[in-house]
Every structure is written in structure tokens, then in C-alpha cells.
Motif scaffolding. Sequence first.
Motif, short mmCIF file in Angstrom:
data_model
loop_
_atom_site.label_atom_id
_atom_site.label_comp_id
_atom_site.label_asym_id
_atom_site.label_seq_id
_atom_site.Cartn_x
_atom_site.Cartn_y
_atom_site.Cartn_z
N ARG A 32 1.00 -1.35 -0.09
CA ARG A 32 0.01 0.14 -0.06
C ARG A 32 0.98 1.24 -0.06
O ARG A 32 0.58 2.39 -0.59
N LEU A 33 2.00 1.25 0.76
CA LEU A 33 2.70 2.37 0.63
C LEU A 33 3.60 2.32 -0.57
O LEU A 33 3.83 3.53 -0.91
N GLU A 34 4.01 1.41 -1.21
CA GLU A 34 4.59 1.47 -2.55
C GLU A 34 3.85 2.26 -3.48
O GLU A 34 4.22 2.99 -4.26
N ASN A 35 2.57 1.67 -3.55
CA ASN A 35 1.49 2.28 -4.58
C ASN A 35 1.11 3.69 -4.22
O ASN A 35 1.21 4.40 -5.13
N PHE A 36 1.25 4.10 -3.03
CA PHE A 36 1.09 5.46 -2.71
C PHE A 36 2.12 6.19 -3.12
O PHE A 36 2.11 7.41 -3.64
N ALA A 37 3.64 5.99 -2.95
CA ALA A 37 4.49 6.59 -3.24
C ALA A 37 4.91 6.53 -4.81
O ALA A 37 4.96 7.59 -5.38
N CYS A 38 4.61 5.66 -5.32
CA CYS A 38 4.62 5.64 -6.86
C CYS A 38 3.32 6.52 -7.62
O CYS A 38 3.53 7.21 -8.61
N GLU A 39 2.12 6.69 -7.08
CA GLU A 39 1.24 7.56 -7.38
C GLU A 39 1.74 8.93 -7.22
O GLU A 39 1.47 9.87 -8.15
N GLU A 40 2.32 9.42 -6.04
CA GLU A 40 2.75 10.69 -5.80
C GLU A 40 4.03 11.08 -6.84
O GLU A 40 4.02 12.12 -7.11
N PHE A 41 4.61 10.00 -7.04
CA PHE A 41 5.78 10.37 -7.79
C PHE A 41 5.34 10.60 -9.54
O PHE A 41 5.63 11.43 -10.13
N LEU A 42 4.16 9.91 -9.70
CA LEU A 42 3.69 10.12 -11.18
C LEU A 42 2.94 11.44 -11.27
O LEU A 42 2.87 12.04 -12.37
N LYS A 43 2.81 12.28 -10.19
CA LYS A 43 1.89 13.49 -10.37
C LYS A 43 2.93 14.41 -10.78
O LYS A 43 2.54 15.61 -11.14
N GLN A 44 4.14 14.22 -10.51
CA GLN A 44 5.33 15.15 -10.89
C GLN A 44 6.12 14.65 -11.82
O GLN A 44 6.65 15.69 -12.50
N VAL A 45 6.22 13.40 -12.00
CA VAL A 45 7.15 13.03 -13.25
C VAL A 45 6.29 11.77 -13.90
O VAL A 45 5.86 10.89 -13.29
N GLN A 47 6.53 9.34 -15.49
CA GLN A 47 7.28 7.75 -15.85
C GLN A 47 6.75 7.01 -14.46
O GLN A 47 7.13 7.70 -13.11
N ASP A 48 6.27 5.88 -14.66
CA ASP A 48 5.94 4.99 -13.61
C ASP A 48 6.86 3.97 -12.96
O ASP A 48 7.57 3.12 -13.81
N PRO A 49 7.33 4.40 -11.75
CA PRO A 49 8.18 3.35 -11.34
C PRO A 49 7.99 2.06 -11.24
O PRO A 49 8.89 1.29 -11.17
N ARG A 50 6.76 1.62 -11.10
CA ARG A 50 6.30 0.34 -11.09
C ARG A 50 6.79 -0.57 -12.46
O ARG A 50 6.53 -1.85 -12.27
N LEU A 51 7.12 -0.11 -13.26
CA LEU A 51 7.57 -0.45 -14.62
C LEU A 51 9.03 -1.08 -14.62
O LEU A 51 9.56 -1.43 -15.45
N ASP A 52 9.94 -0.40 -13.41
CA ASP A 52 11.07 -0.72 -13.32
C ASP A 52 11.40 -1.64 -12.24
O ASP A 52 11.36 -1.24 -10.99
N LYS A 53 12.13 -2.83 -12.65
CA LYS A 53 12.44 -3.66 -11.20
C LYS A 53 13.24 -3.08 -10.18
O LYS A 53 13.21 -3.16 -8.96
N GLU A 54 14.29 -2.50 -10.73
CA GLU A 54 15.65 -1.92 -9.98
C GLU A 54 14.79 -0.98 -9.06
O GLU A 54 15.07 -0.67 -8.07
N SER A 55 13.94 -0.01 -9.91
CA SER A 55 13.54 1.23 -8.79
C SER A 55 12.60 0.65 -7.75
O SER A 55 12.30 1.09 -6.71
N MET A 56 11.89 -0.42 -8.15
CA MET A 56 10.72 -0.96 -7.32
C MET A 56 11.60 -1.79 -5.98
O MET A 56 11.24 -1.77 -4.92
N GLN A 57 12.81 -2.09 -6.38
CA GLN A 57 13.67 -3.03 -5.44
C GLN A 57 14.05 -2.09 -4.28
O GLN A 57 14.08 -1.99 -3.01
N ALA A 58 14.51 -0.84 -4.92
CA ALA A 58 15.16 0.14 -4.11
C ALA A 58 13.83 0.85 -3.40
O ALA A 58 13.96 1.25 -1.91
#
Length: 267
Positions: A32-45, A47-58
Motif C-alpha cells: 500500500r505504501l509502495e503504490n502511494f509513493a508511485c502515485e505521488e511520483f507520477l503526479k510530478q514525473v 514515468q511510472d516506477p512500477r515498470l522498473d524492477k530496480e526502482s521498485m527494489q530500491a
Amino acid sequence: FDLSLVRYNKHEVRVTASSGDLHLGGIDWNHRLENFACEEFLKQVPQDPRLDKESMQALAIEVEQTKRSLSVRQRASLSVQHAGRRKVFGVTQEQFELLTHDLVGKTEQITQKLLKDHKLGWAHINAVLVTGGASRMPMIRKMLQRISGTTLNQTLSPDQSISHGAAYYAGMLASGSGFSKKTFLSKEATARLATFQQHSVNARALGILVRDKQTGERVPHYLIPPNTPLPCAFRQSFGTVVEDQRRVHLHIVESGTTDDAPPVKLG
């Protein structure tokens, strides 16, 4: 998420009922926190971090630390790094509780159902012991205190209580007659543990798959109901599927977490 209804006496520990959800745990709060962070990131950039395994691992490592921080502080920060950009977002305990409100609701339903199924009210429960890292989360503790009407017993370490219990149980086995010649314990420890008794139950119904005559499909047939005292035995006669059948493959199954869930194959 595991629950056990346990009766303690001076020299006996008896599990009278067990329940829980095999597919519900701390990782669900992390998601739930991961999805929240990705949605907040998408509002400014864009590009969706959820499409990149390395970004999601970090991000997974960040989220775990943020979850732990929110167990002891009202606010924590969460950073997302993706596509050469880094954004930091603030998260409050209140936001985290809103994001996971339905997960907490599931744990409450399972807890209340365990008591209801055994015709018990909270007046019959002397203490609520919390174990496991996820029980450190304030939302879980508040829910348990609210429905139980009692202060949680925190004499056990949430992180170590399971391993302590396993060690005690191993000591009880090592002190039994079958292990007495191989025991690695001192005489004092062996004598003390030999006085203890532990009785348990199976958490879910146990059975086998049988062939449905009408559809030809294998369906679960449960022989041992959930919360049956162990060890136990059950005997029943079955017929073969075809005439002169020479062998049978037994598929051992246990019931799913919920009534409508498919059976879980054990072997």
C-alpha cells in the motif's frame, strides 16, 4: 496473520483453536505504501516506477524503513528514485491507517470470528499477547485494544516470542523419553521441561481429493475438521474409480483460508 486461542496452566499449554489468513501479512501493508509513493511520483514525473524492477527494489527497502518509522513516530519520509529523478514525500500515521483501513478490517473480522465460532466473548479472554513484527503497528494494536476492551500484554518481545516458543517446544521434545539419551540440555533444564505438556490442534480441515462421479473432477473431501486435538486418526472406506484398479494416488489437502477458497495441496 495467525491467531491462536491458548489455555495456560502451571504445567500445560493447550491450543484450543487456531485461525488466520495465509495470504495476509506485513508485506501487504508495504504494498500500500509502495503504490502511494508511485502515485505521488507520477503526479510530478510522467514515468511510472512500477515498470522498473530496480526502482521498485530500491523502493521496497525504503518502504520497509518507513513502515517501521511510522510505528514509533507520527510522520516519516519516503523517497522514490526513478528515471534519473528523486522525489521525497512525507507520510503520516493517519495517512498510513487510511491506506490500509481494509486490511485492518480483515484482521478484525478473523479475530472476532474465531471467538464467535467457539461461542466465546472477550470476557473469557484473560490476556491478548501480540507477536510478530507487524503487531508493532499502532493501527493493529489500537484495533485489538478496541475490540478486546483490554490493554495488550506486551511482556513478550514481538520479534523473539515465536523463536522462544519454538526453543521451549524443542526442549520439551528433547526432554521426552524418546530423546532422553540424546538430550543436549542440563539436568536441571531437562527436569523442568519434562514437567511441561503441550497440546495443539490443526488450523484447517484436512482431507483428500476424491473423484466426483457426475463431473469426473477431483474435489476435496475433508476427513478431519479444523481445530481437532492432535494427534488424531480417522478411518473411512472409499471405492475405486474403475474396475480392477491396481493403484491409487492420494492427494492430501487442507481447506483454504475462507469457506469459498480452493483447497491447498499439501502433497
